[in-house]
Motif scaffolding. Structure first.
Motif, PDB file in Angstrom:
ATOM      1  N   ASN A 216     -35.486  -4.592  21.505  1.00 30.72           N
ATOM      2  CA  ASN A 216     -35.149  -3.192  21.780  1.00 30.72           C
ATOM      3  C   ASN A 216     -34.248  -2.978  22.998  1.00 30.72           C
ATOM      4  OD1 ASN A 216     -36.956  -2.717  19.619  1.00 30.72           O
ATOM      5  ND2 ASN A 216     -38.665  -2.643  21.035  1.00 30.72           N
ATOM      6  N   ASP A 231     -32.456   3.791  14.819  1.00 31.06           N
ATOM      7  CA  ASP A 231     -33.490   4.418  13.985  1.00 31.06           C
ATOM      8  C   ASP A 231     -33.762   3.575  12.744  1.00 31.06           C
ATOM      9  OD1 ASP A 231     -33.622   6.490  15.696  1.00 31.06           O
ATOM     10  OD2 ASP A 231     -33.102   8.051  14.258  1.00 31.06           O
ATOM     11  N   ALA A 234     -36.252   1.022  13.705  1.00 28.93           N
ATOM     12  CA  ALA A 234     -37.601   1.597  13.781  1.00 28.93           C
ATOM     13  C   ALA A 234     -38.160   1.782  12.373  1.00 28.93           C
ATOM     14  CB  ALA A 234     -37.561   2.932  14.517  1.00 28.93           C
TER      15      ALA A 234
ATOM     16  N   GLN B 190     -40.969   1.867  19.539  1.00 28.22           N
ATOM     17  CA  GLN B 190     -39.868   1.442  18.669  1.00 28.22           C
ATOM     18  C   GLN B 190     -40.318   0.274  17.782  1.00 28.22           C
ATOM     19  OE1 GLN B 190     -36.862   2.567  18.001  1.00 28.22           O
ATOM     20  NE2 GLN B 190     -35.723   0.821  17.205  1.00 28.22           N
ATOM     21  N   SER B 195     -40.579   5.864  16.420  1.00 28.66           N
ATOM     22  CA  SER B 195     -39.548   6.365  17.314  1.00 28.66           C
ATOM     23  C   SER B 195     -38.352   6.772  16.476  1.00 28.66           C
ATOM     24  CB  SER B 195     -39.152   5.257  18.290  1.00 28.66           C
ATOM     25  OG  SER B 195     -38.121   5.688  19.142  1.00 28.66           O
ATOM     26  N   ASN B 196     -37.649   7.795  16.900  1.00 31.21           N
ATOM     27  CA  ASN B 196     -36.383   8.136  16.253  1.00 31.21           C
ATOM     28  C   ASN B 196     -35.459   8.775  17.279  1.00 31.21           C
ATOM     29  OD1 ASN B 196     -37.169  10.821  16.539  1.00 31.21           O
ATOM     30  ND2 ASN B 196     -38.019  10.906  14.477  1.00 31.21           N
ATOM     31  N   GLU B 197     -34.267   9.121  16.840  1.00 28.52           N
ATOM     32  CA  GLU B 197     -33.239   9.616  17.762  1.00 28.52           C
ATOM     33  C   GLU B 197     -33.732  10.810  18.587  1.00 28.52           C
ATOM     34  OE1 GLU B 197     -29.009   9.782  16.068  1.00 28.52           O
ATOM     35  OE2 GLU B 197     -29.623   7.750  16.620  1.00 28.52           O
ATOM     36  N   ARG B 200     -36.507   9.287  21.056  1.00 29.62           N
ATOM     37  CA  ARG B 200     -36.238   8.086  21.845  1.00 29.62           C
ATOM     38  C   ARG B 200     -36.024   8.405  23.330  1.00 29.62           C
ATOM     39  NH1 ARG B 200     -33.174   5.839  18.438  1.00 29.62           N
ATOM     40  NH2 ARG B 200     -34.972   4.868  17.468  1.00 29.62           N
TER      41      ARG B 200
END
Lengths: 253, 236
Positions: A216, A231, A234, B190, B195-197, B200
């Protein structure tokens, strides 16, 4: 422009390779980075030297062939730009530019700046397809797909498979590429039936090839010429966990 | 193709190792937060922290040791997986770039193995120091609260941090631990795919804030002791 180049030269896979210095004069700011290398190669051929081998094809930023690490950054200093779309105005007069190949264990350097990226093809072969009867193209609207799903799949499909993500990752991880390819197919109805099988086999092929593990850093997204989002990584992490648990329960039950 | 069990396949995969790092990391972060909240009770005086410590010490033995083993297992898995990941990641790029650059990866994210290793050394020292008490002996420190006899943890902390080198090592280790967590806390979300935009950025800031609060909480104790703000109990 006057430039000093330090270019990685390597005869073949077995050669250990080294950086060689070249002096370039009268380079136009408007020439592209690859045109600058073309000029250098012309002068090398004139002198009877071996030209520098580098990958390129469309020179429009869509084929994913160019694979140069320029001053330590895959595809060079400009964001969302492939090396072929990079222009010399992004550099300063008198600057020293170091050009190296994409470095990763699964990508063997075949010559100079050319690397063999067939490890990516192997990941695709492991599940980057849908099993359907071939024939004439199906009707465009036969399967309804929501706007959000199609946008998501299109964002993932923007990946041109250039491998800058692997080259930039401190761990040489192929997670951004693999997650984009998996997400593209898994988010569409045509790809759903083989979702879990695809996840398991593409990840295991990625691991088997010898790519590193994702920790990450986010360097992959930062250098990606198509701005592929982490994304997708993830999403892959979440879906792989689900697929693995389902696979586990299947063998127990 | 060779048939391997789905469990082995999961654990051996790159993602499986990341899940192990994230889940054990989550357990350890939880412990660290609870430990900090417990420790800062020293600012409330000897009675508060000694009562709290004696409650923990007098938990049923199965619970006390069960919890200790649980934590130790989490540490062992976290460390072992980290070693595997670090070795594999080094092997994945046998030839480094002559010109190596970082575009945006944080310093904390790039130093996880080394900060982790130093924190591990600290944890071993810390357990030898305060739990096993083999570096200095604090077993004779007793505290009486309304006739109830208990170990004087307050004095143990005051004495422990009266050695300048213990305090310095402690503060440095806490700084590194909190740096480790400033990447670790957001990274574990993550790794688990939570997690996403949208989130984050929030997760990253939260991780840094938790790291900072933990650092201030932990370090305030040796600082206060060395500056004489937390005083030894008269008569000890």
């Amino acid at each position: 422009m006057r430039l000093k180049l330090k270019v990685w030269r390597q005869k073949d896979q077995l050669d250990s390779g080294r950086l060689v210095d070249y002096q370039m004069d009268n380079i136009s700011e408007d020439s592209s980075f690859l045109e600058m290398l073309d000029l250098l190669n012309e002068s090398l051929v004139e002198k009877g030297d071996e030209p520098i081998a580098f990958d390129h094809d469309c020179r429009e930023g869509i084929c994913g062939m160019c694979s140069l690490t320029i001053n330590g950054i895959p595809h060079g200093p400009e964001k969302l730009t492939t090396a072929c779309q990079l222009h010399m105005r992004s550099f300063k007069n008198g600057e020293t530019i170091t050009i190296e190949p994409f470095r990763s264990k699964p990508f063997k350097i075949t010559k100079d700046l050319i690397v063999d990226r067939s490890a990516f093809d192997k990941i695709i072969e492991a599940g980057g397809f849908i099993s359907v009867r071939t024939g004439s193209a199906p009707d465009g609207n036969a399967i309804p797909i929501s706007k959000s799903d199609s946008d998501y799949a299109m964002d993932a499909a923007a990946c041109i498979g250039c491998a800058a993500c692997v080259a930039a990752c401190k761990n040489s991880s192929a997670m951004l590429f693999t997650s984009a390819k998996i997400s593209q197919l898994n988010s569409l109805p045509q790809g759903k039936p083989e979702k879990d099988r695809r996840l398991l086999s593409m990840v295991s092929e990625m691991d088997r090839s010898g790519f590193g593990n994702c920790t990450n850093y986010g360097e992959c997204h930062a250098v990606c010429p198509k701005g592929i989002s982490v994304d997708f990584i993830a999403n892959l992490n979440r879906d792989y966990a689900k697929a693995s648990v389902k696979n586990l329960l299947k063998t127990i039950g | 193709m060779e048939q391997i069990s789905p469990f082995k396949r999961l654990i051996a995969s790159s993602l499986g190792k990341k899940y192990l790092m994230a889940l054990t990391g989550f357990v350890l972060v939880g412990f660290v937060i609870a430990h900090m909240l417990g420790n800062i009770q020293i600012f409330l005086g000897p009675e508060a922290i000694n009562t709290y410590a004696s409650k923990l010490q007098n938990l049923p033995i199965a619970i006390k040791w069960g919890f200790r083993l649980f934590l130790l297992t989490a540490v062992a898995i976290h460390v072992w997986t980290a070693v595997l990941l670090t070795i594999e990641n080094k092997q994945a790029r046998p030839n480094n770039y002559a010109d190596e650059k970082t575009v945006q990866a944080s310093y904390a994210s790039r130093t996880m193995p080394i900060t982790g290793l130093i924190v591990l050394c600290f944890i071993i020292f810390h357990i030898l120091h305060y739990t096993a008490q083999v570096i200095f002996d604090y077993k004779d420190l007793h505290y009486d609260l309304n006739g109830e006899h208990m170990h004087d943890v307050y004095s143990m902390m005051v004495l422990g941090f009266s050695h300048w080198w213990v305090s310095i090592f402690y503060i440095i280790a806490m700084g590194l631990l909190c740096m480790h967590l400033s990447h670790g806390i957001s990274s574990m979300f993550q790794s688990m795919g939570w997690s996403n935009e949208k989130w984050r950025g929030v997760l990253k800031i939260t991780a840094i804030l938790i790291g900072a609060v933990l650092f201030i909480g932990f370090s305030s104790i040796p600082v206060a002791i060395m500056m004489g703000m937390i005083k030894p109990i008269i008569g000890h």
